[in-house]
Scaffold this motif. Structure first.
Motif, PDB file in Angstrom:
ATOM      1  N   LEU A   1     -68.462   7.512  28.653  1.00  0.00           N
ATOM      2  CA  LEU A   1     -67.457   8.456  27.977  1.00  0.00           C
ATOM      3  C   LEU A   1     -68.161   9.730  27.866  1.00  0.00           C
ATOM      4  CD1 LEU A   1     -67.099   6.951  24.480  1.00  0.00           C
ATOM      5  CD2 LEU A   1     -65.675   6.540  26.260  1.00  0.00           C
TER       6      LEU A   1
ATOM      7  N   ARG B   1     -67.739  12.246  26.054  1.00  0.00           N
ATOM      8  CA  ARG B   1     -68.623  12.853  24.843  1.00  0.00           C
ATOM      9  C   ARG B   1     -69.950  12.328  24.776  1.00  0.00           C
ATOM     10  NH1 ARG B   1     -69.377   9.982  20.398  1.00  0.00           N
ATOM     11  NH2 ARG B   1     -67.872   8.449  20.993  1.00  0.00           N
ATOM     12  N   VAL B   2     -70.104  10.951  25.410  1.00  0.00           N
ATOM     13  CA  VAL B   2     -71.480  10.546  25.071  1.00  0.00           C
ATOM     14  C   VAL B   2     -72.413  11.309  26.132  1.00  0.00           C
ATOM     15  CG1 VAL B   2     -72.871   8.272  25.654  1.00  0.00           C
ATOM     16  CG2 VAL B   2     -70.554   8.249  24.381  1.00  0.00           C
TER      17      VAL B   2
ATOM     18  N   GLU C   1     -76.239   3.707  20.517  1.00  0.00           N
ATOM     19  CA  GLU C   1     -75.970   2.468  21.185  1.00  0.00           C
ATOM     20  C   GLU C   1     -76.121   2.655  22.704  1.00  0.00           C
ATOM     21  OE1 GLU C   1     -73.682   4.648  20.362  1.00  0.00           O
ATOM     22  OE2 GLU C   1     -72.200   4.501  21.871  1.00  0.00           O
ATOM     23  N   ILE C   2     -76.373   3.815  22.954  1.00  0.00           N
ATOM     24  CA  ILE C   2     -76.522   3.911  24.578  1.00  0.00           C
ATOM     25  C   ILE C   2     -78.172   4.127  24.873  1.00  0.00           C
ATOM     26  CG2 ILE C   2     -76.248   5.599  26.533  1.00  0.00           C
ATOM     27  CD1 ILE C   2     -73.478   4.266  25.600  1.00  0.00           C
TER      28      ILE C   2
ATOM     29  N   ILE D   1     -56.830   8.034  37.225  1.00  0.00           N
ATOM     30  CA  ILE D   1     -56.617   7.062  36.249  1.00  0.00           C
ATOM     31  C   ILE D   1     -57.288   5.832  36.807  1.00  0.00           C
ATOM     32  CG2 ILE D   1     -55.069   5.494  34.992  1.00  0.00           C
ATOM     33  CD1 ILE D   1     -53.340   7.889  34.490  1.00  0.00           C
ATOM     34  N   ILE D   2     -58.357   5.250  36.161  1.00  0.00           N
ATOM     35  CA  ILE D   2     -59.050   4.025  36.942  1.00  0.00           C
ATOM     36  C   ILE D   2     -58.204   2.663  36.592  1.00  0.00           C
ATOM     37  CG2 ILE D   2     -61.179   2.692  37.243  1.00  0.00           C
ATOM     38  CD1 ILE D   2     -61.972   5.832  35.854  1.00  0.00           C
TER      39      ILE D   2
ATOM     40  N   HIS E   1     -57.300  -1.233  36.526  1.00  0.00           N
ATOM     41  CA  HIS E   1     -58.000  -2.134  35.881  1.00  0.00           C
ATOM     42  C   HIS E   1     -59.016  -2.870  36.494  1.00  0.00           C
ATOM     43  CE1 HIS E   1     -59.248  -4.501  32.197  1.00  0.00           C
ATOM     44  NE2 HIS E   1     -58.719  -3.695  31.599  1.00  0.00           N
TER      45      HIS E   1
ATOM     46  N   VAL F   1     -62.898  -1.358  36.731  1.00  0.00           N
ATOM     47  CA  VAL F   1     -63.707  -1.116  35.768  1.00  0.00           C
ATOM     48  C   VAL F   1     -64.752  -2.063  35.858  1.00  0.00           C
ATOM     49  CG1 VAL F   1     -63.945  -1.358  33.451  1.00  0.00           C
ATOM     50  CG2 VAL F   1     -61.931  -0.147  34.321  1.00  0.00           C
TER      51      VAL F   1
ATOM     52  N   ILE G   1     -56.044 -10.585  32.038  1.00  0.00           N
ATOM     53  CA  ILE G   1     -57.211  -9.528  32.014  1.00  0.00           C
ATOM     54  C   ILE G   1     -58.389 -10.435  32.376  1.00  0.00           C
ATOM     55  CG2 ILE G   1     -58.341  -7.567  31.346  1.00  0.00           C
ATOM     56  CD1 ILE G   1     -55.585  -6.645  30.674  1.00  0.00           C
TER      57      ILE G   1
ATOM     58  N   ASN H   1     -61.574  -9.287  33.037  1.00  0.00           N
ATOM     59  CA  ASN H   1     -62.666  -8.648  32.586  1.00  0.00           C
ATOM     60  C   ASN H   1     -62.532  -7.477  31.557  1.00  0.00           C
ATOM     61  OD1 ASN H   1     -65.453  -8.469  32.344  1.00  0.00           O
ATOM     62  ND2 ASN H   1     -65.874  -7.749  34.424  1.00  0.00           N
ATOM     63  N   PRO H   2     -62.118  -8.138  30.332  1.00  0.00           N
ATOM     64  CA  PRO H   2     -61.530  -7.095  29.386  1.00  0.00           C
ATOM     65  C   PRO H   2     -62.242  -5.944  28.988  1.00  0.00           C
ATOM     66  CG  PRO H   2     -61.669  -8.957  28.303  1.00  0.00           C
ATOM     67  CD  PRO H   2     -61.929  -9.466  29.819  1.00  0.00           C
ATOM     68  N   ASN H   3     -61.752  -4.799  28.741  1.00  0.00           N
ATOM     69  CA  ASN H   3     -62.691  -3.553  28.152  1.00  0.00           C
ATOM     70  C   ASN H   3     -62.659  -3.574  26.629  1.00  0.00           C
ATOM     71  OD1 ASN H   3     -64.338  -1.411  28.632  1.00  0.00           O
ATOM     72  ND2 ASN H   3     -62.772  -0.105  29.348  1.00  0.00           N
TER      73      ASN H   3
ATOM     74  N   PRO I   1     -68.714   0.294  24.594  1.00  0.00           N
ATOM     75  CA  PRO I   1     -68.779   1.795  24.187  1.00  0.00           C
ATOM     76  C   PRO I   1     -68.223   1.777  22.850  1.00  0.00           C
ATOM     77  CG  PRO I   1     -67.649   1.254  26.313  1.00  0.00           C
ATOM     78  CD  PRO I   1     -67.850  -0.190  25.675  1.00  0.00           C
ATOM     79  N   LEU I   2     -69.009   2.452  22.094  1.00  0.00           N
ATOM     80  CA  LEU I   2     -68.506   3.117  20.737  1.00  0.00           C
ATOM     81  C   LEU I   2     -67.659   4.596  20.881  1.00  0.00           C
ATOM     82  CD1 LEU I   2     -68.791   3.014  17.770  1.00  0.00           C
ATOM     83  CD2 LEU I   2     -70.910   4.328  17.895  1.00  0.00           C
TER      84      LEU I   2
ATOM     85  N   LEU J   1     -59.672   5.498  27.885  1.00  0.00           N
ATOM     86  CA  LEU J   1     -60.996   6.229  27.357  1.00  0.00           C
ATOM     87  C   LEU J   1     -61.220   7.383  28.296  1.00  0.00           C
ATOM     88  CD1 LEU J   1     -62.848   5.002  25.266  1.00  0.00           C
ATOM     89  CD2 LEU J   1     -63.788   3.634  27.045  1.00  0.00           C
TER      90      LEU J   1
ATOM     91  N   GLU K   1     -60.165   5.457  31.573  1.00  0.00           N
ATOM     92  CA  GLU K   1     -60.296   4.057  31.841  1.00  0.00           C
ATOM     93  C   GLU K   1     -59.518   3.169  30.694  1.00  0.00           C
ATOM     94  OE1 GLU K   1     -64.503   2.640  31.724  1.00  0.00           O
ATOM     95  OE2 GLU K   1     -64.878   3.869  33.171  1.00  0.00           O
ATOM     96  N   GLN K   2     -58.954   2.092  31.123  1.00  0.00           N
ATOM     97  CA  GLN K   2     -58.132   1.359  30.331  1.00  0.00           C
ATOM     98  C   GLN K   2     -58.850   0.503  29.139  1.00  0.00           C
ATOM     99  OE1 GLN K   2     -54.553  -0.583  32.206  1.00  0.00           O
ATOM    100  NE2 GLN K   2     -54.721  -2.301  30.463  1.00  0.00           N
TER     101      GLN K   2
ATOM    102  N   ASP L   1     -58.930  -2.574  26.515  1.00  0.00           N
ATOM    103  CA  ASP L   1     -58.058  -3.903  26.140  1.00  0.00           C
ATOM    104  C   ASP L   1     -57.986  -4.349  24.736  1.00  0.00           C
ATOM    105  OD1 ASP L   1     -57.047  -4.116  29.186  1.00  0.00           O
ATOM    106  OD2 ASP L   1     -59.308  -4.478  29.191  1.00  0.00           O
TER     107      ASP L   1
END
Lengths: 326, 495
Positions: A2, A4-5, A100-101, A320-321, A323, A326, B218, B220-222, B248-249, B264, B271-272, B274
């Motif tokens: 992220l 922000r992170v 959390e990171i 835009i990545i 799916h 990821v 899907i 490998n869902p995010n 992620p938070l 995100l 990044e999409q 789910d």
């Protein structure tokens, strides 16, 4: 990760480093006062405030630049955003948003540092902060060990490293600048025994005296400048900081598979140090060199912000990545 | 400091029987505590508190500048639930969640239960928690209530009752896990001998529950956790859960909608997403649909949800079954959908919207507990036996003006459990919140949050009002023999 992170990790790291360096600033001045045998009320404390750029803020609430006021302002004054207390608070708030990171150990270490500084800030007397500064330094060393050993050397780790080293480069430069200001008005002092003592104090404050001696033996204006600006191996030298930051930036961009303008700015900054020569720097004026360096540092910082942290990225330009990537 | 002179005072005590002797399941624990010197026990209590402070497990106290961070008070004497008791509770909670899920799905779709007049139609459709925006929706896999934290209490007979269902964003699970990890260090030998069931795999179960909701196809869902941010009093928990699952938070500002997909904002691009475990209330979730002033949510997220491009846990709209007036009908709901008798009872409830009930409530305010149907956390409550005439008058007026907003229940003599208070051990009232996950199947975590009212005689266990917490040991079987902590200090726990 992220945006922000990434930003929070970068700033967590910067603020911790800043707190550590403010402690070093005060420490080097206090040592000078002792070493030079200055009368306490004649000792110069004003330059410390000047170099952190917080003069206006200081003048609003304090009358004179004496030791008591300056030390209060730089250590525990919550209204000074760059005081040790404020820096540690910012570092902790940033760490909280990325809890959390980072590893639990890192979080607990920052939390413990915060409680330590907060506890000391409630003391009324500000004499004898030596021990406190040592505790702050040790906490930072401890944290550096934790980040090295309890966190994967991943993207987040590289952002933390960039934050730490850019801040350190900035502060080493400022420290040289303070010393330059204190010393140079009196040209005849150059390379006198006093001078040796003063530059020795600067080196000690960055825990670099021993490493310096192995190369140059005697503390002296030109060589200390060479060492703290251009040494590629000493971890508080400006060049080391910039080269290491550049490496982290390269790893991050290549892992993300993106090209950013920050890389170009970084290369420019690196080049300016690669081609620099200490005698030219000193002939043209150390202060002028540091001014220019800090300007370029801000350019890099801003480019990093645009490339990674800004939340208002234009939809059209950002990738835009899909799916399956990821 | 030990159990000599401990009084149960006619209450049901979790560890001590009415004759003053330890219950069979607690005997080993109590012998163990009695074998420790007062100093040692005090030392262990202090060490546990220090660990909480070090780990920064704190909550914010508003309006108090210095020392604004407090730890949630923790008492090292655990509460025990036997294997036999647990078997009944587990079965009862599975039954309840299954029925409530069918109920919510029915209300937002066919409304058969209303057509059959099992619950008054007006009562359901007039609820503030009924979201017309969810009408006609069936969430992924037909599951609405993925994560539940049911509040249970025990009365003076020792029987468990459901007090509240908490089907929206129940909190407190992080304390369950942290309390356990600290208590394993505080009383390692006792823990080992008692054979309490583990809770530390909650994160894995939660992650599996969420993954199960991902849109079809899907692989490998995010999955992410969505938090209102660091100023929320449960922020620590949001961050803890993201860490436990390794996901992620995010805050609302980290998300953006592109082509009806939730994205995100990352250092690499968009990044999409789910599946979202959202810890933001329904009304703040989407300013385009609900509260227009919300800065916490994500504009357009409901549209993505409706199109099936993202799953939300819990599903929006579950509050309808959390309404305290609807709660009164849960026994009928269970019978209607499952054809079974409820395994865990409801607390008898008077619905002020009903004339006959209302008259009874108004005539008996000093013996009843009155609650606002849509509030929790101990807010909007009148506890009759400790209320003033003025407060009762105020509530009577409120009830007459808005009868639909209030229910009343008899004041329960909540069970008590031994608690360290200063230099002695005294009985304090407790409740119990187990956590239930609904994914591929229904999972009840063998453990939960025991909240304790630390103020003598108080029935209010909420942390904002003087409550603390305890570890809860759900036993897997009969306790084994015990070795005393003091006989072998420093040896790590084996669990």
């Amino acid at each position: 990760m992220l945006s922000r992170v990434a930003s929070s990790i970068y700033w967590m790291s910067r603020y911790l480093e800043r707190a550590d360096n403010v402690a070093r600033f005060i420490d080097v001045n206090a040592r000078l006062v002792l070493d030079m045998g200055w009368e306490r009320d004649k000792a110069q404390w004003e330059p410390l405030v000047r170099t952190t750029g917080d003069e206006d803020n200081f003048k609003k609430r304090y009358k004179t630049f004496d030791e008591k006021n300056v030390v209060r302002f730089l250590t525990f004054d919550e209204k000074n955003p760059n005081s040790i207390l404020a820096c540690v608070q910012h570092a902790r708030e940033n760490a909280r948003t990325v809890r959390e990171i980072i590893s639990s150990e890192m979080w607990e270490s920052i939390n413990a540092l915060y409680h330590l500084v907060e506890k000391h800030s409630r003391k009324r007397k500000l004499d004898d902060l030596q021990e406190f500064f040592t505790l702050v330094h040790n906490a930072n060393h401890h944290f550096a060990g934790l980040i090295e050993n309890t966190m994967s050397h991943n993207e987040a780790w590289h952002f933390a490293r960039m934050g730490r080293l850019l801040e350190r480069a900035d502060k080493t430069a400022r420290m040289l600048d303070v010393k330059y200001f204190l010393l140079l008005p009196d040209g005849e002092f150059v390379d006198s025994p006093h001078d040796t003592v003063e530059w020795g104090a600067v080196l000690k404050s960055v825990t670099g005296f021993e490493m310096y001696r192995k190369q140059f033996h005697r503390a002296q204006y030109r060589n200390v400048s060479q060492f703290l600006i251009l040494d590629p191996q000493f971890s508080r030298a400006i060049r080391f900081c910039i080269e290491t930051t550049a490496r982290s930036l390269e790893i991050v961009t290549s892992e993300l598979g993106i090209k950013v303008k920050a890389s170009e700015e970084m290369q420019k900054l690196q080049m300016s140090l690669d081609t620099a020569d200490v005698d030219t720097i000193l002939n043209n004026g150390l202060h002028e060199f540091i001014d220019m360096f800090q300007f370029n540092l801000n350019v890099v910082d801003n480019a990093l912000y645009q490339a990674f942290f800004a939340l208002d990225k234009k939809q059209a330009t950002a990738k835009i990545i899909a799916h399956n990537e990821v | 400091m030990d159990f000599h002179g401990y009084e149960t005072d006619q209450f049901y005590d979790e560890l001590i029987a009415a004759d003053g002797k330890p219950r069979a399941e607690a005997r080993l624990l109590i012998e163990h505590i009695n074998a420790m010197s007062s100093n040692e026990l005090r030392h262990r209590q202090k060490a546990a508190e220090r660990a909480l402070h070090q780990q920064g497990i704190t909550f914010s106290v508003y309006g108090n500048k210095k020392g604004t961070e407090k730890i949630f008070p923790f008492d090292i004497l655990p509460r025990i639930i036997t294997a036999k008791e647990w078997a009944v509770l587990e079965k009862g909670m599975k039954q309840r969640i299954k029925a409530l899920n069918l109920f919510i799905n029915d209300i937002y779709n066919d409304q058969k239960i209303l057509d059959d007049n099992v619950i008054p139609r007006d009562l359901v459709l007039s609820s503030d928690c009924y979201l017309k925006e969810c009408q006609g929706l069936t969430p992924p896999k037909g599951i609405w209530i993925h994560i539940t934290g049911t509040d249970l209490v025990r009365d003076d007979s020792g029987e468990f009752y459901v007090l509240e269902d908490n089907l929206r964003c129940p909190s407190g699970i992080s304390y369950v896990l942290q309390n356990r990890s600290i208590l394993k260090r505080t009383l390692p030998k006792a823990f080992q001998a008692m054979g309490a069931l583990p809770v530390s795999d909650y994160g894995d179960h939660l992650y599996e529950t969420l993954r199960h909701l991902a849109p079809d196809g899907i692989k490998n869902p995010n999955v992410i956790v969505l938090t209102p941010g660091i100023y929320n009093s449960a922020y620590y928990e949001h961050s803890f859960l993201a860490q436990q699952m390794g996901v992620p938070l995010a805050q609302g500002s980290d998300l953006i909608i592109i082509n009806d997909h939730v994205m995100l904002r990352t250092t690499r691009g968009f990044e999409q997403v789910d599946v979202i475990y959202r810890r933001i209330d329904d009304e703040f979730l989407d300013p385009e649909v609900f509260n227009k002033d919300s800065l916490l949510g994500v504009p357009g997220i409901m549209e993505c949800y409706r199109k099936g491009n993202v799953a939300l846990a819990n599903a929006p709209g579950t509050g309808i079954a959390d309404d305290k007036a609807v709660y009164a009908y849960v026994p009928q709901i269970i019978k209607y959908y499952l054809g079974e008798e409820p395994i865990i009872k409801n607390v008898p409830t008077f619905i002020c919207d009903d004339k006959k009930d209302r008259d009874h409530v108004l005539a008996n305010l000093e013996s009843l507990v009155v609650k606002a149907v849509n509030l929790s956390g101990g807010y909007g409550m009148l506890i009759g036996p400790v209320s003033t005439a003025e407060e009762r008058e105020e509530f009577a007026k409120k009830i007459q003006e808005n009868p639909r907003d209030y229910i009343a229940q008899p004041t329960l003599a909540l069970s008590r459990t031994p608690t360290i208070i200063g230099d002695s051990i005294e009985g304090r009232h407790v409740d119990f919140r187990p956590y239930i996950l609904f994914g591929k199947s229904i999972f009840v975590l063998p453990g939960g949050l025991t909240r304790v009212a630390l103020t003598k005689g108080s029935l209010i266990v909420n942390s904002s009002q003087g409550g603390g917490s305890k570890d809860t040991w759900v036993l897997g079987g009969e306790p084994k023999s015990i070795m005393h902590e003091s006989e072998n200090k420093g040896e790590p726990a084996n669990a």
